[in-house]
Design a protein around this motif. Structure first.
Motif, PDB file in Angstrom:
ATOM      1  N   LEU A   4       0.842  -1.189   0.000  1.00  0.00           N
ATOM      2  CA  LEU A   4       0.000   0.000   0.000  1.00  0.00           C
ATOM      3  C   LEU A   4       0.876   1.236   0.000  1.00  0.00           C
ATOM      4  O   LEU A   4       1.715   1.406   0.881  1.00  0.00           O
ATOM      5  CB  LEU A   4      -0.917   0.006   1.233  1.00  0.00           C
ATOM      6  CG  LEU A   4      -1.762   1.249   1.438  1.00  0.00           C
ATOM      7  CD1 LEU A   4      -2.756   1.413   0.282  1.00  0.00           C
ATOM      8  CD2 LEU A   4      -2.491   1.180   2.758  1.00  0.00           C
ATOM      9  N   LEU A   5       0.708   2.066  -1.000  1.00  0.00           N
ATOM     10  CA  LEU A   5       1.403   3.344  -1.065  1.00  0.00           C
ATOM     11  C   LEU A   5       0.386   4.401  -0.649  1.00  0.00           C
ATOM     12  O   LEU A   5      -0.521   4.741  -1.404  1.00  0.00           O
ATOM     13  CB  LEU A   5       1.926   3.609  -2.477  1.00  0.00           C
ATOM     14  CG  LEU A   5       2.821   2.509  -3.075  1.00  0.00           C
ATOM     15  CD1 LEU A   5       3.260   2.873  -4.483  1.00  0.00           C
ATOM     16  CD2 LEU A   5       4.020   2.267  -2.198  1.00  0.00           C
ATOM     17  N   SER A   6       0.514   4.922   0.565  1.00  0.00           N
ATOM     18  CA  SER A   6      -0.510   5.772   1.160  1.00  0.00           C
ATOM     19  C   SER A   6      -0.627   7.126   0.479  1.00  0.00           C
ATOM     20  O   SER A   6       0.229   7.533  -0.306  1.00  0.00           O
ATOM     21  CB  SER A   6      -0.250   5.952   2.653  1.00  0.00           C
ATOM     22  OG  SER A   6       0.946   6.680   2.842  1.00  0.00           O
ATOM     23  N   SER A   7      -1.689   7.843   0.798  1.00  0.00           N
ATOM     24  CA  SER A   7      -2.022   9.099   0.121  1.00  0.00           C
ATOM     25  C   SER A   7      -1.001  10.202   0.383  1.00  0.00           C
ATOM     26  O   SER A   7      -0.888  11.129  -0.414  1.00  0.00           O
ATOM     27  CB  SER A   7      -3.416   9.569   0.534  1.00  0.00           C
ATOM     28  OG  SER A   7      -3.471   9.761   1.928  1.00  0.00           O
ATOM     29  N   ASP A   8      -0.228  10.130   1.467  1.00  0.00           N
ATOM     30  CA  ASP A   8       0.773  11.165   1.738  1.00  0.00           C
ATOM     31  C   ASP A   8       2.140  10.831   1.127  1.00  0.00           C
ATOM     32  O   ASP A   8       3.095  11.570   1.294  1.00  0.00           O
ATOM     33  CB  ASP A   8       0.917  11.390   3.242  1.00  0.00           C
ATOM     34  CG  ASP A   8       1.427  10.166   3.965  1.00  0.00           C
ATOM     35  OD1 ASP A   8       1.335   9.058   3.401  1.00  0.00           O
ATOM     36  OD2 ASP A   8       1.923  10.314   5.105  1.00  0.00           O
ATOM     37  N   LEU A   9       2.211   9.737   0.369  1.00  0.00           N
ATOM     38  CA  LEU A   9       3.478   9.288  -0.214  1.00  0.00           C
ATOM     39  C   LEU A   9       3.624   9.805  -1.640  1.00  0.00           C
ATOM     40  O   LEU A   9       2.710   9.692  -2.451  1.00  0.00           O
ATOM     41  CB  LEU A   9       3.544   7.769  -0.202  1.00  0.00           C
ATOM     42  CG  LEU A   9       4.850   7.120  -0.651  1.00  0.00           C
ATOM     43  CD1 LEU A   9       5.983   7.514   0.284  1.00  0.00           C
ATOM     44  CD2 LEU A   9       4.707   5.625  -0.696  1.00  0.00           C
ATOM     45  N   VAL A  54      -2.129   1.919  -4.897  1.00  0.00           N
ATOM     46  CA  VAL A  54      -1.554   3.255  -4.859  1.00  0.00           C
ATOM     47  C   VAL A  54      -2.641   4.240  -4.450  1.00  0.00           C
ATOM     48  O   VAL A  54      -3.696   4.309  -5.079  1.00  0.00           O
ATOM     49  CB  VAL A  54      -0.967   3.652  -6.232  1.00  0.00           C
ATOM     50  CG1 VAL A  54      -0.414   5.066  -6.181  1.00  0.00           C
ATOM     51  CG2 VAL A  54       0.107   2.674  -6.664  1.00  0.00           C
ATOM     52  N   GLU A  55      -2.364   4.996  -3.396  1.00  0.00           N
ATOM     53  CA  GLU A  55      -3.270   6.063  -2.964  1.00  0.00           C
ATOM     54  C   GLU A  55      -2.575   7.419  -3.089  1.00  0.00           C
ATOM     55  O   GLU A  55      -3.239   8.443  -3.078  1.00  0.00           O
ATOM     56  CB  GLU A  55      -3.711   5.841  -1.508  1.00  0.00           C
ATOM     57  CG  GLU A  55      -4.523   4.577  -1.296  1.00  0.00           C
ATOM     58  CD  GLU A  55      -5.881   4.592  -1.980  1.00  0.00           C
ATOM     59  OE1 GLU A  55      -6.421   5.676  -2.272  1.00  0.00           O
ATOM     60  OE2 GLU A  55      -6.405   3.488  -2.243  1.00  0.00           O
ATOM     61  N   GLY A  56      -1.259   7.412  -3.220  1.00  0.00           N
ATOM     62  CA  GLY A  56      -0.482   8.642  -3.307  1.00  0.00           C
ATOM     63  C   GLY A  56      -0.147   9.008  -4.735  1.00  0.00           C
ATOM     64  O   GLY A  56      -0.921   8.748  -5.658  1.00  0.00           O
ATOM     65  N   THR A  57       1.031   9.614  -4.935  1.00  0.00           N
ATOM     66  CA  THR A  57       1.472  10.087  -6.243  1.00  0.00           C
ATOM     67  C   THR A  57       2.735   9.338  -6.658  1.00  0.00           C
ATOM     68  O   THR A  57       3.669   9.213  -5.869  1.00  0.00           O
ATOM     69  CB  THR A  57       1.782  11.597  -6.202  1.00  0.00           C
ATOM     70  OG1 THR A  57       0.610  12.274  -5.752  1.00  0.00           O
ATOM     71  CG2 THR A  57       2.168  12.121  -7.565  1.00  0.00           C
TER      72      THR A  57
END
Length: 188
Positions: A47-52, A66-69
């Motif tokens: 999981l690549l979090s939204s703040d990453l 992927v939740e981040g950029t």
């Protein structure tokens, strides 16, 4: 009497329990041999979090959410692009579920754009599903092997080798169709 039977019952249970652990270690190597070939099938998803924010390429044989950029290419088995995610680069995965934003080419055996998806780029797929409300700007191309960039080049090469015979083959059926149509008109 009850005390005797209680004493006797744990004895056999203990005796039964002893062979079971002995059998378990014998089965354990077989299970570990089996599981040693299986980790590729179902590893835990990353999981690549939204703040990453990642700048660079990401490659795995497992699953990624992927939740981040991400600014770079991603290669995975299953890629899930969350609603808050933005990916700028090429995606290559067996299974792609897009809920967020992608700027770049998408290659996948199964590609799914949900109603919140925003894709700017070409999609090369074996199967595709686009839900109502999805935003897509680009071209869609079906290929039997979309994960292989060489497969894309070999199809036009095969088409380039066949143009001389293709028009002749196309002309023959159309001439036959025209002859059959003319024969039917004269019979009427």
């Amino acid at each position: 009497m009850f005390s005797k039977s209680k004493i006797n019952e744990p004895g056999p249970k203990q005796a039964e329990a002893t062979p079971a652990p002995a059998a378990a270690p014998a089965a354990a190597p077989a299970a570990s041999d089996y599981s040693s070939s299986m980790p590729k099938a179902k590893p835990a998803a990353s999981l690549l979090s939204s703040d990453l924010h990642i700048t660079g390429n990401v490659k795995t044989t497992g699953d990624i959410q992927v939740e981040g950029t991400v600014e770079g290419d991603i290669r995975a088995h299953l890629l899930t692009v969350g609603e808050t995610a933005t990916i700028k680069g090429e995606i290559t995965a067996d299974d792609v579920v897009i809920n967020g934003r992608i700027v770049g080419r998408v290659r996948g055996l199964k590609v799914r754009l949900t109603s919140t998806a925003r894709v700017e780029g070409d999609i090369i797929h074996k199967t595709i599903a686009i839900e109502s409300g999805a935003h897509f700007e680009g071209s869609v191309q079906r290929q039997d092997d979309p994960l292989n960039p060489g497969g894309r080049k070999s199809a036009p090469a095969a088409a380039a080798a066949a143009p001389a015979s293709a028009p002749a083959a196309a002309a023959a059926p159309s001439a036959a169709v025209q002859a059959a149509t003319a024969a039917r008109k004269t019979e009427s």
